[in-house]
Motif scaffolding. Structure first.
Motif, PDB file in Angstrom:
ATOM      1  N   ASP A   1      -2.030 -13.935  -1.159  1.00 23.21           N
ATOM      2  CA  ASP A   1      -2.240 -15.383  -1.329  1.00 23.21           C
ATOM      3  C   ASP A   1      -0.925 -16.154  -1.319  1.00 23.21           C
ATOM      4  N   ARG A   2       0.090 -15.558  -1.956  1.00 27.04           N
ATOM      5  CA  ARG A   2       1.382 -16.250  -2.059  1.00 27.04           C
ATOM      6  C   ARG A   2       2.217 -16.101  -0.799  1.00 27.04           C
ATOM      7  N   GLY A   3       1.764 -15.231   0.109  1.00 25.90           N
ATOM      8  CA  GLY A   3       2.526 -15.013   1.341  1.00 25.90           C
ATOM      9  C   GLY A   3       3.657 -14.011   1.193  1.00 25.90           C
ATOM     10  N   ASN A   4       3.792 -13.385   0.019  1.00 26.34           N
ATOM     11  CA  ASN A   4       4.852 -12.384  -0.161  1.00 26.34           C
ATOM     12  C   ASN A   4       4.641 -11.198   0.780  1.00 26.34           C
ATOM     13  N   VAL A   5       3.404 -10.705   0.779  1.00 22.44           N
ATOM     14  CA  VAL A   5       3.052  -9.568   1.623  1.00 22.44           C
ATOM     15  C   VAL A   5       1.675  -9.852   2.213  1.00 22.44           C
ATOM     16  N   SER A   6       1.660 -10.349   3.444  1.00 21.64           N
ATOM     17  CA  SER A   6       0.391 -10.709   4.071  1.00 21.64           C
ATOM     18  C   SER A   6      -0.162  -9.533   4.852  1.00 21.64           C
ATOM     19  N   VAL A   7      -1.445  -9.299   4.664  1.00 20.58           N
ATOM     20  CA  VAL A   7      -2.082  -8.168   5.344  1.00 20.58           C
ATOM     21  C   VAL A   7      -3.428  -8.568   5.927  1.00 20.58           C
ATOM     22  N   GLY A   8      -3.909  -7.753   6.843  1.00 19.66           N
ATOM     23  CA  GLY A   8      -5.231  -7.950   7.437  1.00 19.66           C
ATOM     24  C   GLY A   8      -6.205  -6.882   6.969  1.00 19.66           C
ATOM     25  N   GLU A   9      -7.378  -6.891   7.573  1.00 16.93           N
ATOM     26  CA  GLU A   9      -8.418  -5.937   7.189  1.00 16.93           C
ATOM     27  C   GLU A   9      -7.986  -4.489   7.399  1.00 16.93           C
ATOM     28  N   ALA A  10      -7.261  -4.255   8.462  1.00 18.10           N
ATOM     29  CA  ALA A  10      -6.845  -2.882   8.760  1.00 18.10           C
ATOM     30  C   ALA A  10      -5.961  -2.331   7.641  1.00 18.10           C
ATOM     31  N   GLU A  11      -5.092  -3.198   7.111  1.00 16.65           N
ATOM     32  CA  GLU A  11      -4.204  -2.761   6.038  1.00 16.65           C
ATOM     33  C   GLU A  11      -4.997  -2.494   4.760  1.00 16.65           C
ATOM     34  N   LEU A  12      -5.957  -3.376   4.478  1.00 18.09           N
ATOM     35  CA  LEU A  12      -6.791  -3.152   3.285  1.00 18.09           C
ATOM     36  C   LEU A  12      -7.538  -1.829   3.399  1.00 18.09           C
ATOM     37  N   ASP A  13      -7.988  -1.532   4.604  1.00 13.42           N
ATOM     38  CA  ASP A  13      -8.663  -0.245   4.813  1.00 13.42           C
ATOM     39  C   ASP A  13      -7.726   0.930   4.532  1.00 13.42           C
ATOM     40  N   GLN A  14      -6.452   0.753   4.843  1.00 11.21           N
ATOM     41  CA  GLN A  14      -5.482   1.821   4.546  1.00 11.21           C
ATOM     42  C   GLN A  14      -5.366   2.050   3.046  1.00 11.21           C
ATOM     43  N   ALA A  15      -5.306   0.963   2.284  1.00 10.64           N
ATOM     44  CA  ALA A  15      -5.204   1.092   0.825  1.00 10.64           C
ATOM     45  C   ALA A  15      -6.470   1.718   0.256  1.00 10.64           C
ATOM     46  N   ILE A  16      -7.608   1.260   0.734  1.00  7.68           N
ATOM     47  CA  ILE A  16      -8.883   1.798   0.249  1.00  7.68           C
ATOM     48  C   ILE A  16      -8.995   3.278   0.611  1.00  7.68           C
ATOM     49  N   GLY A  17      -8.580   3.607   1.816  1.00  9.69           N
ATOM     50  CA  GLY A  17      -8.604   5.006   2.258  1.00  9.69           C
ATOM     51  C   GLY A  17      -7.741   5.890   1.373  1.00  9.69           C
ATOM     52  N   ALA A  18      -6.584   5.370   0.973  1.00 13.30           N
ATOM     53  CA  ALA A  18      -5.693   6.142   0.099  1.00 13.30           C
ATOM     54  C   ALA A  18      -6.305   6.290  -1.288  1.00 13.30           C
ATOM     55  N   ALA A  19      -6.889   5.215  -1.795  1.00 14.92           N
ATOM     56  CA  ALA A  19      -7.514   5.263  -3.129  1.00 14.92           C
ATOM     57  C   ALA A  19      -8.640   6.293  -3.136  1.00 14.92           C
ATOM     58  N   GLU A  20      -9.402   6.328  -2.072  1.00 13.46           N
ATOM     59  CA  GLU A  20     -10.491   7.304  -1.986  1.00 13.46           C
ATOM     60  C   GLU A  20      -9.952   8.725  -1.818  1.00 13.46           C
TER      61      GLU A  20
END
Ligand code: ZN
Length: 293
Positions: A226-245
């Motif tokens: 939201d603040r623009g510090n680290v902007s990501v798209g859906e693909a990046e979120l999928d990477q984080a979710i994939g790692a969490a799983e």
């Protein structure tokens, strides 16, 4: 879209580079191996049979200033493209953005954020929680308020757990920083006391701690985006979710012992880890992270 940082400068304050120094290792045998590749917290306190530090010597206070061996890191990471090219520079940059976001959030609430230390090591390292080997994976040590990472783990995360992508690494760092928040908030101290007085609840409390760290990682992800510090798209979120799983206890147990035993879980299932990361990501608010309910 990839990962976009608001700026390219890398600040090595608070970072120690102890790679290639070997370091004393006094770790108990059995059960470490791949099981130790959990994202580990409370190394000495919980142990869980997988880590047996020989001593618990609180050394007090976060790491101040630049640690040893960071001169090269500072100059290399502040060259063009370094954040994209090098894992260590990327991780320090994420660490910088984590500190920036939480500093602002704490200030907004009238509180002061203390930055955790960040130490890179290979093989083994001495910490305020005792000696630790790379095999435990990245971890946070509450007594010295330090995050410890063997970058080799990131390769294992990719190869053995199929958790791919740079934002998977950002999630790991944000999860460990989530444990730091638990120390600052006093949650870690209370949970440790509760575990000591009621060992039968220790695993369940550990799971709640880990899921909360996942939730805090999600909150950071949202705020940084939201603040623009680290902007990501859906693909990046999928990477984080994939790692969490990928680091869910059920996944790791199925992989390493061929059966799943929820009683022994200390970090939570793939589904729980995904759910709590997303809870934090959606809310952008640490108050949404009550995993102890
Ligand atoms: Zn953890």
């Amino acid at each position: 879209m990839g990962i976009k940082f608001d700026d390219q400068s890398v600040d090595v304050s608070g970072v120690s580079d102890r790679r290639g120094r070997g370091g004393p290792i006094a770790i108990g045998g059995g059960g470490v191996g791949v099981v130790g590749l959990l994202i580990y917290v409370l190394v000495s306190v919980l142990g869980g049979g997988s880590v047996d530090p020989t001593q618990l010597v609180p050394q007090g206070g976060p790491v101040q200033g630049e640690g040893p061996g960071t001169g090269d890191l500072a100059s290399r990471c502040n060259t063009d493209g370094a954040i994209q090219q090098y894992d260590d520079c990327f991780l320090v940059k994420v660490y910088n953005e984590i500190n920036e976001v939480w500093t602002d959030e704490f200030n907004r609430a009238g509180n002061t954020y203390e930055e955790p230390g960040l130490t890179f090591f290979t093989q083994g390292v001495q910490t305020g929680c005792g000696a630790a080997s790379s095999q435990v994976g990245p971890f946070y040590c509450p007594p010295d308020q330090g995050i410890y990472i063997d970058i080799g783990f990131l390769e294992q995360l990719q190869q053995q757990f199929g958790a791919d992508g740079r934002y998977a690494q950002a999630y790991i760092m944000a999860h460990e920083a989530g444990h730091h928040l638990q120390t600052l908030f006093g949650t870690e101290r209370k949970v440790r006391a509760a575990q000591q007085s009621d060992p039968g609840q220790a695993n369940q409390l550990s799971v709640a701690m880990e899921l909360q760290a996942d939730c805090y990682a999600g909150v950071w992800s949202r705020l940084a985006d939201d603040r623009g510090n680290v902007s990501v798209g859906e693909a990046e979120l999928d990477q984080a979710i994939g790692a969490a799983e990928a680091v869910g206890d059920d996944r790791i147990q199925a992989k390493t012992q061929g059966r799943v035993d929820p009683e022994s879980w200390t970090h939570g299932s793939a589904e729980q880890r995904r759910t709590w990361f997303l809870t934090g990501r959606r809310s952008g608010n640490v108050n949404s992270c009550d995993t102890f309910r």
